[in-house]
Scaffold this active site. Structure first.
Site, PDB file in Angstrom:
ATOM      1  CB  CYS A   2      -0.838   0.053   1.274  1.00  0.00           C
ATOM      2  SG  CYS A   2      -1.849  -1.410   1.511  1.00  0.00           S
ATOM      3  NE  ARG A  28       4.210   1.826  -1.562  1.00  0.00           N
ATOM      4  CZ  ARG A  28       5.268   1.050  -1.405  1.00  0.00           C
ATOM      5  NH1 ARG A  28       6.290   1.180  -2.230  1.00  0.00           N
ATOM      6  NH2 ARG A  28       5.316   0.162  -0.443  1.00  0.00           N
ATOM      7  CD1 TRP A  75      -1.946  -5.554  -2.992  1.00  0.00           C
ATOM      8  CD2 TRP A  75      -2.875  -4.534  -4.743  1.00  0.00           C
ATOM      9  NE1 TRP A  75      -2.041  -6.464  -3.998  1.00  0.00           N
ATOM     10  CE2 TRP A  75      -2.604  -5.869  -5.088  1.00  0.00           C
ATOM     11  CE3 TRP A  75      -3.463  -3.700  -5.693  1.00  0.00           C
ATOM     12  CZ2 TRP A  75      -2.903  -6.397  -6.344  1.00  0.00           C
ATOM     13  CZ3 TRP A  75      -3.751  -4.225  -6.943  1.00  0.00           C
ATOM     14  CH2 TRP A  75      -3.477  -5.552  -7.258  1.00  0.00           C
ATOM     15  CG  ASN A 101       3.046  -0.938   2.894  1.00  0.00           C
ATOM     16  OD1 ASN A 101       2.402  -1.870   2.417  1.00  0.00           O
ATOM     17  ND2 ASN A 101       4.285  -0.666   2.535  1.00  0.00           N
ATOM     18  N   GLY A 102       1.810  -3.221   5.156  1.00  0.00           N
ATOM     19  CA  GLY A 102       2.472  -4.418   5.664  1.00  0.00           C
ATOM     20  C   GLY A 102       1.432  -5.437   6.081  1.00  0.00           C
ATOM     21  CD  GLU A 482       6.627 -17.283 -16.840  1.00  0.00           C
ATOM     22  OE1 GLU A 482       5.689 -17.804 -17.454  1.00  0.00           O
ATOM     23  OE2 GLU A 482       6.635 -16.080 -16.504  1.00  0.00           O
ATOM     24  CE  LYS A 486       7.017 -13.076 -18.418  1.00  0.00           C
ATOM     25  NZ  LYS A 486       6.113 -13.801 -17.570  1.00  0.00           N
ATOM     26  CD  GLU A 489       4.607 -11.688 -21.355  1.00  0.00           C
ATOM     27  OE1 GLU A 489       3.460 -11.270 -21.493  1.00  0.00           O
ATOM     28  OE2 GLU A 489       4.998 -12.275 -20.319  1.00  0.00           O
ATOM     29  CG  HIS A 505      10.045 -37.709 -29.568  1.00  0.00           C
ATOM     30  ND1 HIS A 505      10.202 -39.011 -29.997  1.00  0.00           N
ATOM     31  CD2 HIS A 505      10.381 -37.714 -28.260  1.00  0.00           C
ATOM     32  CE1 HIS A 505      10.604 -39.771 -28.987  1.00  0.00           C
ATOM     33  NE2 HIS A 505      10.728 -38.993 -27.911  1.00  0.00           N
ATOM     34  CE  LYS A 605       0.221  -7.465 -14.396  1.00  0.00           C
ATOM     35  NZ  LYS A 605       1.425  -8.266 -14.644  1.00  0.00           N
TER      36      LYS A 605
END
Ligand code: M6R
Length: 610
Positions: A2, A28, A75, A101-102, A482, A486, A489, A505, A605
């Protein structure tokens, strides 16, 4: 994650300044916002769900009176976004207001004790225990600073807090494992999660360390260090540093892009995620164990996390799951599933329509839905029967990095609890695995520190190539997929991720001298067979880039380029570390090819179309 701010303005009302500061902290978190000010011995609060500008249009923050105040952009972690859960939070008599925040790990125990003591709570947040604890502490001391110092040792977890008292002549802020910076201006004094909050007012900053507390008044700042019992030692205030960043640079923490910042944030994101309640993991494991069939459903990077989970569940928990790509979900397996099925949906945004669509369909057929998501209040949380949250904070870069790391950490943790239920792990073994998992954040720090420059050089060398293979065996297939996603994209390089054993194969037909192949090669059970695949590719002239253990001299000698990683405390969780060089490789490839990695073309996103 946050954003918090506290400000003492020398002249005039502070509320407009706080509102603008929160706007600059929105990267944030942005699901709810609030401001509290103090004037004439009274605390005034305005807060609501939504982005700061939307709320401001409805309730006009700027009319809050007083020259001292605190603000928060949220958040959500504990409790969905709502007016009641928005910060600031207050004590029973609205004498104390707090922004935080935390994560307070022991908030449930503290809340219970406070309830028994007669305190009344209004939100579902972990934060709200703090003003109530300060309220109690003020029965023993009249000084806010001392009261906060008494409370901090009771808080387990992480925090950056700012505390405002109705008297309205001082702020107290403190930190442990969450960022907090002091800003010393000519017309005001500030504390905030991050420099952009006060950058237009001052560039003079002091970064607080863990267990430091600062008492702010219009006359300046007094710094105190607390030992673990809360005993204070007054320290001389450090000399402020003059920050040279623009607001844009400051929002990215000095990194050129959010993606790079988020790669570097992975250790913190994993630590925060592993702090989540043990009972959530136990409950998830229980539901999985009590169903005859278990499938995972996810898209993109989240799908790769579920693929890694398939291996972890099998090797650690002796438990078989069927992994389903969300967009394929309803067409492939749905007809054979029903009430006997648990669906484990993984989605960072909680809004991916492919995943929601599959989940909705399976729910209609009577399946139980478990969700792992990064976004409190998202659509998936309303569909799911049970939810576990990753604690990555907002991820601004379109490419998923820290959210992948936290998904892997969550699934790894879950596999250990599941292992106990299936009898594959004793409690002692589970605890050993969890202890090993807790070491991964530090290992990522080491990997980034030691290898980032080498990876930058490697991307320079391979920059002109237009095709890559990423190969791995077992759980490293997920890492290889992955890595390929990356670089595709964000660097727009064609890359194919494939199981290394399967490459002979068909895909091997593409290999010709100089063809770059990235082998993901942790020292696990698959390592011996992987060597055969390396030799096959070398024999056809491929250039070998391996991500392997620093002790694996055989593979290092076989490779044209080796990125060597420290030994891992448990090889079963290898993707958490082995994906990091691949993220950096993609990032630097994108930069060298002149692309903005934060906003790749044709992508969003959250993908909200079928
Ligand atoms: O929000 P979700 O985890 O459901 O998103 C799934 C994919 O759209 C996402 O992982 C996508 O593949 C990323 N851009 C990958 O970096």
């Amino acid at each position: 994650m946050c954003g918090i701010i506290g400000a003492i303005h020398m002249k005039g009302n502070v509320a407009p300044l706080l509102r603008k500061s929160l706007k600059r902290l929105e990267y944030r978190g942005y699901d709810s916002s609030g401001i509290a000010t103090a004037a004439n011995g009274v605390i005034f609060i305005k807060k609501d769900k939504g982005k700061i500008d939307e709320i401001h249009q409805q309730i006009n923050f700027d009319t809050l009176p007083g020259s001292i105040g605190i603000g928060h952009t949220r958040w959500a972690t504990h409790g969905p976004p709502s007016k009641l859960n928005a910060h600031p939070h207050t004590d029973c008599y609205d004498r104390i207001a707090v922004v935080h925040n935390g994560i307070i790990e022991n908030y449930q125990e503290l809340r219970q004790i406070l309830l028994e003591g007669g305190h009344q709570f209004r939100s579902q947040t972990d934060t709200e225990v703090i003003p109530h604890l300060i309220e109690d502490a003020l029965n023993h001391t009249s000084r806010l600073e001392n009261a906060v110092a008494r409370v901090l040792p009771k808080l387990e977890g992480s925090y950056a807090i700012v505390v405002l008292e109705a008297k309205g002549n001082e702020l107290v802020c403190a930190r442990k494992e969450s960022p907090l910076v002091i800003g010393l201006g000519q017309r005001g004094i500030y504390c905030a999660s991050d420099v952009p909050a006060f950058l237009p007012m001052t560039r003079k900053t002091i970064v607080l360390e863990d267990n430091e507390l600062v008492h702010l008044t219009a006359n300046g700042a007094l710094l105190t260090r607390l030992d673990e019992n809360g005993s204070p030692t007054r320290l001389p205030l450090r000399i402020p540093t003059e920050v040279q960043w623009t607001i844009d640079m400051a929002q990215k923490g000095g990194y050129p892009h959010f993606m790079l910042k988020e790669i570097h944030e992975q250790p913190t994101a994993i630590r925060d995620t592993l702090r989540m309640k043990k009972s959530d993991f136990e409950n998830f494991a229980d539901v999985l164990h009590n169903h005859k069939k278990v499938i995972t459903v996810a898209a993109g990077t989240s799908y790769h996390a579920t693929l890694a989970a398939k291996y972890m569940f099998s090797q650690i928990s002796n438990f078989l799951v069927h992994d389903v790509i969300a967009s394929e979900g309803t067409d492939t397996v749905a007809s054979s599933l029903g009430e006997d099925t648990a669906v484990l949906a993984v989605t960072q945004s909680g809004e991916t329509v492919d995943t929601l669509h599959a989940v909705k369909h399976l729910k209609k057929q009577g399946s139980t839905v478990l969700a792992i998501t990064n976004t409190v209040g998202s659509s998936i949380t309303r569909m799911a029967d049970h939810v576990v949250y990753t604690q990555a904070g907002p991820e601004i870069g379109v490419a998923a990095t820290k959210t992948f790391a936290t998904q892997l950490a969550t699934l790894a943790s879950l596999s250990t609890y599941l292992g106990v239920l299936t009898g594959a792990q004793t409690i002692k073994e589970k605890n050993e695995l969890l202890a090993a998992l807790n070491q991964f954040p530090e290992l990522i720090e080491i990997i980034i520190r030691n290898q980032e420059n080498a990876i930058k050089d490697a991307s320079q060398e391979y920059i002109t190539r237009s095709n890559f293979f990423f190969l791995g065996r077992g759980i490293s297939t997920a890492t290889a997929l992955e890595g390929a996603l990356k670089i595709k994209e964000i660097a727009y390089v064609h890359a194919e991720g494939y199981p290394a054993g399967e490459s002979k194969h068909g895909p091997i037909a593409l290999v010709e001298p100089g063809f770059p192949i990235v082998f993901v090669a942790p020292n696990d059970k698959t390592r011996r067979h992987l060597e055969g695949n390396v030799m096959e590719m070398k024999a056809r002239g491929a250039q070998i880039i391996s991500i392997c253990s620093a002790q694996d001299t055989t593979l290092i000698n076989l490779s044209d380029h080796a990125i060597s990683l420290p030994p891992l405390p448990s090889i079963l969780f290898s993707p958490i570390c082995y994906v990091v060089p691949l993220q950096l490789l993609a990032y630097y490839a994108a930069i060298l090819r002149g692309h903005n990695p934060d906003q790749p073309r044709n992508l969003a996103k959250a993908v909200t179309v079928l």
